[in-house]
Design an enzyme around this catalytic site. Structure first.
Site, PDB file in Angstrom:
ATOM      1  CG  ASN A   6      29.931  71.642  25.000  1.00 36.56           C
ATOM      2  OD1 ASN A   6      31.075  71.246  24.753  1.00 36.56           O
ATOM      3  ND2 ASN A   6      29.235  71.228  26.048  1.00 36.56           N
ATOM      4  CG  LEU A   7      33.029  72.185  18.999  1.00 33.33           C
ATOM      5  CD1 LEU A   7      34.311  72.489  18.224  1.00 33.33           C
ATOM      6  CD2 LEU A   7      31.844  72.105  18.030  1.00 33.33           C
ATOM      7  CE  LYS A   8      27.480  68.381  24.726  1.00 29.46           C
ATOM      8  NZ  LYS A   8      26.234  67.751  25.112  1.00 29.46           N
ATOM      9  CG  HIS A  88      28.104  70.574  30.097  1.00 36.15           C
ATOM     10  ND1 HIS A  88      27.696  69.263  29.990  1.00 36.15           N
ATOM     11  CD2 HIS A  88      27.534  71.240  29.074  1.00 36.15           C
ATOM     12  CE1 HIS A  88      26.921  69.147  28.919  1.00 36.15           C
ATOM     13  NE2 HIS A  88      26.810  70.340  28.348  1.00 36.15           N
ATOM     14  CD  GLU A 157      23.739  73.172  28.195  1.00 33.17           C
ATOM     15  OE1 GLU A 157      23.711  73.335  26.968  1.00 33.17           O
ATOM     16  OE2 GLU A 157      24.599  72.501  28.766  1.00 33.17           O
ATOM     17  N   GLY A 163      21.075  66.228  24.187  1.00 32.01           N
ATOM     18  CA  GLY A 163      21.370  65.113  23.285  1.00 32.01           C
ATOM     19  C   GLY A 163      20.210  64.158  23.076  1.00 32.01           C
ATOM     20  CB  SER A 193      17.380  68.974  22.007  1.00 32.92           C
ATOM     21  OG  SER A 193      17.833  67.711  22.475  1.00 32.92           O
TER      22      SER A 193
HETATM   23  P1  13P Z   1      22.777  69.029  22.590  1.00 29.10           P
HETATM   24  O1  13P Z   1      22.636  70.300  21.802  1.00 29.10           O
HETATM   25  O2  13P Z   1      23.454  67.931  21.849  1.00 29.10           O
HETATM   26  O3  13P Z   1      21.502  68.640  23.227  1.00 29.10           O
HETATM   27  O4  13P Z   1      23.790  69.391  23.809  1.00 29.10           O
HETATM   28  C1  13P Z   1      23.568  70.530  24.538  1.00 29.10           C
HETATM   29  C2  13P Z   1      24.732  70.773  25.410  1.00 29.10           C
HETATM   30  O5  13P Z   1      25.057  69.973  26.257  1.00 29.10           O
HETATM   31  C3  13P Z   1      25.498  71.998  25.192  1.00 29.10           C
HETATM   32  O6  13P Z   1      26.382  72.238  26.229  1.00 29.10           O
END
Ligand code: 13P
Length: 244
Positions: A6-8, A88, A157, A163, A193
């Protein structure tokens, strides 16, 4: 296994193209046959053919129309995208999407046959309240969702692990995944994470069918390594199976 990035709100279209191309070369060179999904930002979406499947992080439950700031099915169709992330925690908690809206979105893209990665997970205060309130909270995120949908993937998640560098213990992941597997037989990913340093440990857990990776996936070489771990685990299972 399913390895998803997920590159956000990161990587421009040019950077995303380079990322996907590099990943594609790695997967081919290393004979990786695992399912690899990449979710770029909306303006970085593009047509792609190869081992990597491109998915949308979000889209409105409409083909097109007057929904300022949103993209719809037409925008995904332009690039042949048939995979979407729904629910999400950043959309639930930062953008304020309600379960009702998510269900509407889920049903819209389900009716179109999309592969849906549906995310669930609890905030810290809910986890700290104990096992029962935590499971009730997560169960409410399944309300209205067709858990038997054939193109469904679920991602667990925990919000507090996203994060932050914090993760549940492997035992905790295994326990909650076993509980969640009672709700749906869809593949179940862990996210929060996941790094190149812990990905293998998470992937080997029996109840984990893959990972959904955020920040660590921004380093393409790290994400490639995680795809390789998944492939090695599957290869070892095959070897073990053949020896029985
Ligand atoms: P991180 O891997 O940065 O914790 O984010 C996880 C996430 O939200 C994947 O959708």
């Amino acid at each position: 296994m399913i390895i998803a990035a997920n590159l956000k709100t990161n990587l421009t279209r040019k950077q995303t193209t380079e990322y996907v191309n590099e990943l594609e070369i790695f997967l081919n060179k290393n004979n990786i046959s695992q399912e690899v999904l990449v979710f770029p930002a909306a303006s970085s979406l593009n047509a792609h053919s190869g081992k990597v499947t491109i998915g949308a992080q979000n889209a409105y439950a409409a083909k097109s129309g007057a929904f300022t700031g949103e993209i719809g099915q037409d925008h995904l169709d332009e690039f042949g995208i048939k995979t979407i992330l729904i629910g999400h925690s950043e959309r639930r908690h930062v953008l304020g999407e309600s379960q009702e809206e998510l269900v509407k979105k889920f049903n819209f893209y389900k009716d179109l046959g999309y592969k849906i990665v549906y995310c669930v997970g609890e905030p810290l205060e809910v986890r700290e309240a104990g096992e029962k309130p935590m499971m009730e909270y997560i169960s409410a995120q399944y309300e209205g969702i067709d858990v038997n949908y054939e193109n469904l993937i679920i991602a667990y998640e925990p919000v507090w692990a996203i994060g932050t560098g914090l993760t549940p213990t492997l035992q905790e992941i295994e326990t909650i995944h076993k509980d969640l597997k009672k709700k749906s037989s869809a593949p179940l990913l862990y996210g929060g994470s996941v790094k190149v340093t812990n990905a293998n440990d998470v992937l080997v857990l029996n109840s984990v069918d893959g990972i959904l990776v955020g920040s660590a996936a921004l380093y393409v070489e790290h994400f490639c390594r995680m795809c390789e771990y998944a492939q090695n685990i599957e290869n070892n299972k095959l070897i073990k199976g053949n020896n029985v």
